[in-house]
Motif scaffolding. Structure first.
Motif, PDB file in Angstrom:
ATOM      1  N   ARG A 141       0.824  -1.215   0.000  1.00 35.05           N
ATOM      2  CA  ARG A 141       0.000   0.000   0.000  1.00 35.05           C
ATOM      3  C   ARG A 141       0.855   1.261   0.000  1.00 35.05           C
ATOM      4  N   TYR A 142       2.017   1.214   0.631  1.00 39.39           N
ATOM      5  CA  TYR A 142       2.919   2.364   0.680  1.00 39.39           C
ATOM      6  C   TYR A 142       4.064   2.134  -0.301  1.00 39.39           C
ATOM      7  N   LEU A 143       4.293   3.109  -1.169  1.00 39.13           N
ATOM      8  CA  LEU A 143       5.360   2.997  -2.152  1.00 39.13           C
ATOM      9  C   LEU A 143       6.201   4.267  -2.154  1.00 39.13           C
ATOM     10  N   LEU A 144       7.512   4.092  -2.163  1.00 38.83           N
ATOM     11  CA  LEU A 144       8.447   5.206  -2.293  1.00 38.83           C
ATOM     12  C   LEU A 144       9.135   5.089  -3.644  1.00 38.83           C
ATOM     13  N   ILE A 145       8.887   6.051  -4.512  1.00 41.59           N
ATOM     14  CA  ILE A 145       9.600   6.117  -5.787  1.00 41.59           C
ATOM     15  C   ILE A 145      10.970   6.737  -5.518  1.00 41.59           C
ATOM     16  N   TYR A 146      12.017   6.066  -5.995  1.00 42.77           N
ATOM     17  CA  TYR A 146      13.332   6.704  -5.944  1.00 42.77           C
ATOM     18  C   TYR A 146      13.760   7.000  -7.376  1.00 42.77           C
ATOM     19  N   GLY A 147      14.056   8.261  -7.645  1.00 39.68           N
ATOM     20  CA  GLY A 147      14.524   8.652  -8.960  1.00 39.68           C
ATOM     21  C   GLY A 147      13.883   9.942  -9.420  1.00 39.68           C
ATOM     22  N   SER A 148      14.443  10.507 -10.445  1.00 38.71           N
ATOM     23  CA  SER A 148      13.927  11.762 -10.992  1.00 38.71           C
ATOM     24  C   SER A 148      12.682  11.484 -11.824  1.00 38.71           C
ATOM     25  N   PRO A 149      11.886  12.501 -12.112  1.00 37.26           N
ATOM     26  CA  PRO A 149      10.706  12.302 -12.962  1.00 37.26           C
ATOM     27  C   PRO A 149      11.043  12.017 -14.423  1.00 37.26           C
ATOM     28  N   TYR A 158       1.229   9.934 -10.514  1.00 36.65           N
ATOM     29  CA  TYR A 158      -0.202  10.254 -10.467  1.00 36.65           C
ATOM     30  C   TYR A 158      -1.036   8.962 -10.435  1.00 36.65           C
ATOM     31  N   LEU A 159      -0.666   7.991 -11.273  1.00 33.88           N
ATOM     32  CA  LEU A 159      -1.389   6.723 -11.292  1.00 33.88           C
ATOM     33  C   LEU A 159      -1.275   5.983  -9.961  1.00 33.88           C
ATOM     34  N   LEU A 160      -0.063   5.944  -9.414  1.00 31.63           N
ATOM     35  CA  LEU A 160       0.159   5.227  -8.160  1.00 31.63           C
ATOM     36  C   LEU A 160      -0.596   5.847  -6.999  1.00 31.63           C
ATOM     37  N   ASN A 161      -0.853   7.150  -7.077  1.00 30.11           N
ATOM     38  CA  ASN A 161      -1.579   7.817  -5.988  1.00 30.11           C
ATOM     39  C   ASN A 161      -2.984   7.269  -5.806  1.00 30.11           C
ATOM     40  N   GLY A 162      -3.525   6.608  -6.835  1.00 26.69           N
ATOM     41  CA  GLY A 162      -4.852   6.025  -6.709  1.00 26.69           C
ATOM     42  C   GLY A 162      -4.876   4.792  -5.840  1.00 26.69           C
ATOM     43  N   PRO A 163      -4.168   3.715  -6.230  1.00 26.84           N
ATOM     44  CA  PRO A 163      -4.227   2.482  -5.446  1.00 26.84           C
ATOM     45  C   PRO A 163      -3.276   2.451  -4.251  1.00 26.84           C
ATOM     46  N   CYS A 164      -2.290   3.339  -4.223  1.00 25.93           N
ATOM     47  CA  CYS A 164      -1.250   3.275  -3.198  1.00 25.93           C
ATOM     48  C   CYS A 164      -1.047   4.639  -2.537  1.00 25.93           C
ATOM     49  N   TYR A 165      -0.334   4.624  -1.439  1.00 19.26           N
ATOM     50  CA  TYR A 165       0.069   5.852  -0.750  1.00 19.26           C
ATOM     51  C   TYR A 165       1.520   6.079  -1.159  1.00 19.26           C
ATOM     52  N   THR A 166       1.731   7.079  -2.012  1.00 13.89           N
ATOM     53  CA  THR A 166       2.976   7.167  -2.762  1.00 13.89           C
ATOM     54  C   THR A 166       3.742   8.450  -2.473  1.00 13.89           C
ATOM     55  N   GLY A 167       5.052   8.324  -2.335  1.00 15.84           N
ATOM     56  CA  GLY A 167       5.942   9.466  -2.212  1.00 15.84           C
ATOM     57  C   GLY A 167       7.116   9.301  -3.159  1.00 15.84           C
ATOM     58  N   ARG A 168       7.947  10.323  -3.229  1.00 15.12           N
ATOM     59  CA  ARG A 168       9.113  10.279  -4.122  1.00 15.12           C
ATOM     60  C   ARG A 168      10.319  10.920  -3.451  1.00 15.12           C
ATOM     61  N   LEU A 169      11.484  10.321  -3.681  1.00 14.51           N
ATOM     62  CA  LEU A 169      12.761  10.935  -3.328  1.00 14.51           C
ATOM     63  C   LEU A 169      13.576  11.103  -4.597  1.00 14.51           C
ATOM     64  N   ASP A 170      13.993  12.328  -4.855  1.00 17.59           N
ATOM     65  CA  ASP A 170      14.862  12.623  -5.991  1.00 17.59           C
ATOM     66  C   ASP A 170      16.066  13.372  -5.438  1.00 17.59           C
ATOM     67  N   LEU A 171      16.857  12.669  -4.648  1.00 19.00           N
ATOM     68  CA  LEU A 171      18.041  13.225  -4.011  1.00 19.00           C
ATOM     69  C   LEU A 171      19.214  12.307  -4.278  1.00 19.00           C
ATOM     70  N   CYS A 461      -1.054  16.961  -7.726  1.00 18.68           N
ATOM     71  CA  CYS A 461      -0.516  17.161  -6.379  1.00 18.68           C
ATOM     72  C   CYS A 461       0.284  15.919  -6.009  1.00 18.68           C
ATOM     73  N   VAL A 462       1.496  16.097  -5.502  1.00 22.37           N
ATOM     74  CA  VAL A 462       2.361  14.955  -5.198  1.00 22.37           C
ATOM     75  C   VAL A 462       2.977  15.107  -3.819  1.00 22.37           C
ATOM     76  N   ILE A 463       3.348  13.956  -3.264  1.00 23.25           N
ATOM     77  CA  ILE A 463       4.072  13.917  -1.993  1.00 23.25           C
ATOM     78  C   ILE A 463       5.542  13.660  -2.303  1.00 23.25           C
ATOM     79  N   LEU A 464       6.399  14.510  -1.769  1.00 21.25           N
ATOM     80  CA  LEU A 464       7.838  14.326  -1.874  1.00 21.25           C
ATOM     81  C   LEU A 464       8.361  13.930  -0.498  1.00 21.25           C
ATOM     82  N   GLY A 465       9.099  12.832  -0.452  1.00 20.70           N
ATOM     83  CA  GLY A 465       9.508  12.233   0.817  1.00 20.70           C
ATOM     84  C   GLY A 465       8.819  10.893   0.978  1.00 20.70           C
ATOM     85  N   ASP A 466       9.158  10.185   2.044  1.00 22.51           N
ATOM     86  CA  ASP A 466       8.589   8.860   2.246  1.00 22.51           C
ATOM     87  C   ASP A 466       7.142   8.973   2.701  1.00 22.51           C
ATOM     88  N   PRO A 467       6.215   8.198   2.100  1.00 20.42           N
ATOM     89  CA  PRO A 467       4.795   8.335   2.435  1.00 20.42           C
ATOM     90  C   PRO A 467       4.433   7.792   3.810  1.00 20.42           C
TER      91      PRO A 467
END
Length: 474
Positions: A141-149, A158-171, A461-467
């Motif tokens: 249910r919780y997913l952290l994307i690592y990488g740039s867009p 955007y797609l993952l925000n529907g079925p999952c609780y998603t964040g991103r790290l691009d550092l 709208c997106v979450i940046l950081g771990d969800p």
């Protein structure tokens, strides 16, 4: 009258021998029989398991996973173990041992993520309909994307925000190491206080969208917080002429009142459109009441984010995409179209402000912001004037200020669920726009415009950081 005297004199049963109705008096041993157990087999109740608490991301039935761009240069075994995971990110996988690595592949068409194993064939895990959790074949249910867009596109987030609780790290490098170290230790040295929230609200008058953002987002959040008996009287609200760079910096740097929750509403910088280098450098920076930019270096000079969560409602506050969904909505050559095209011309990037705060020595927990602009119609219905921001307010207060706060990904899940609902309304209105009746056609076209516009706003709208991060309990 005794209990014995009140008993019937005989028992009858609904069996038939063909000759008589079986009936019998109660035996003299009925008392012993009544208190002895006669059930032959202990039957397990036929009841489903109780629903898992979705705040418990470490529960294998809920689960957390890491999403990376697939790497065909690696063996399937190495992709399963993540030999391409940056060194700074590895401690998180060690800490969350057993969590899967899932791979984004462009050719999957947004339908699935690829999961590799060391002991079985790879499989595609569907985004819709999969069982949930960390077991093989399941979708956490919780997913952290690592990488740039550019590696894992915003559109896929955007797609993952529907079925999952998603964040991103691009550092990368030290910035990534700073964030991962704080995340693993759950910001154990953080001094931020959840009962000292800071709201910074630019308001340039009724003819400017900042006025709507103030009264439909910032003021309802402030009112909700101010009714909370543990927070009442402690909310700092810098609004209108007080929403300046200097006053924001002073509030953030106040050692006695370090905010765990920061909410800002303002314009986001998208210029100069004829200078892409400068535009990219300043993209999405908050614009204060005096049209001055809130630069990360000026905030970080004397302030450590150290576990705060920042919600920023401003154009491009989270970044830019390499395209815009709004071409054809505004007149060709209009100032709005010029801005949209100029931002898209920058390509897909994370904005500089959240990058600096998430990668600081004592970093931010999470940053929530937009990739494209917000239109006034998407926060207030242009016909009924009804506010359309309730899920944002609920996320920032009702869900994040619970006795046991919800992780940020879960807190914003209702807002992301609106995207699917709005697109369903749009689909029906689109079909209605073909009606034989001209008035019905026109009405459905208007509904299609509003619902799609609002859906696209929430989608971007997106979450940046771990969800999985949450405010510290009060």
């Amino acid at each position: 009258m005794s209990n014995e005297e009140s008993l019937p004199s005989t028992f009858s049963i609904n069996a038939w021998t063909g000759a008589e109705v079986p009936a019998t008096p109660v035996a003299s041993t009925w008392r012993q029989w009544a208190v002895a157990r006669h059930q032959q087999i202990k039957v397990k109740p036929l009841a489903a398991d109780e629903p898992v608490d979705l705040r418990d991301w470490w529960d294998e039935r809920v689960g957390w996973g890491l999403v990376l761009r697939d790497n065909d240069a690696l063996s399937e075994s190495n992709r399963a173990t993540g030999t391409d995971v940056p060194e700074e990110l590895r401690p998180l996988l060690e800490k969350r041992r057993g969590s899967p690595i899932l791979r984004y592949r462009p050719e999957a068409g947004g339908e699935s993520l690829r999961r590799y194993y060391t002991d079985r064939p790879a499989q595609s895990v569907m985004l819709s309909g999969s069982q949930r959790g960390t077991a093989p074949g399941r979708l956490p249910r919780y997913l952290l994307i690592y990488g740039s867009p550019t590696e894992v596109p915003w559109d896929f987030q955007y797609l993952l925000n529907g079925p999952c609780y998603t964040g991103r790290l691009d550092l990368t490098g030290e910035a990534l190491s700073n964030y991962i170290a704080a995340l693993i230790n759950n910001w154990c040295d953080a001094k931020v206080k959840s009962d000292q929230p800071l709201i910074w609200t630019v308001d340039k008058g009724p003819n400017d969208i900042t006025f709507l953002m103030r009264y439909l987002i910032a003021e309802p959040v402030r009112a909700a917080l101010d009714k909370d008996p543990q927070v009442k009287g402690k909310v700092r609200h810098l609004a209108g002429p007080d929403a300046t760079v200097d006053k924001l910096a002073a509030a953030l740097k106040d050692p006695d009142r370090p905010p765990a929750m920061i909410v800002s509403t303002s314009h986001g910088m998208t210029g100069p459109i004829d200078n892409p280098k400068v535009m990219g450098r300043d993209l999405g920076l908050l614009v204060d009441a005096n049209s001055q930019l809130v630069r990360p270096e000026s905030m970080l000079d004397g302030w450590n984010p150290n576990g705060a969560i920042w919600y920023s409602h401003a154009c491009c506050s989270a970044g830019s995409n390499n395209k815009t969904a709004y071409l054809g909505l505004v007149p060709p050559g209009s100032p709005v179209e010029q801005i949209l095209l100029a931002v898209a011309g920058l390509g897909a990037h994370m904005a500089p402000f959240p990058r600096a705060l998430l990668g600081a020595k004592q970093p931010l927990r999470a940053f929530i912001g937009h990739i494209e602009p917000t239109f006034d119609w998407t926060i207030r219905n242009p016909e009924s004037k009804q506010p359309l921001t309730s899920t944002v307010v609920q996320a920032l207060y009702n869900r994040m200020y619970r006795t046991r706060p919800e992780p940020v990904g879960l807190a914003f899940s209702d807002m992301f669920a609106l995207v699917g609902q709005l697109f369903q309304q749009w689909s029906q209105a689109k079909d209605g726009a073909l009606d034989a009746d001209a008035a019905i056609r026109q009405r459905n076209r208007e509904v299609a415009l509003r619902t799609q516009l609002t859906a696209l706003d929430r989608e971007a709208c997106v979450i940046l950081g771990d969800p999985t991060v949450a405010l510290p309990p009060i």
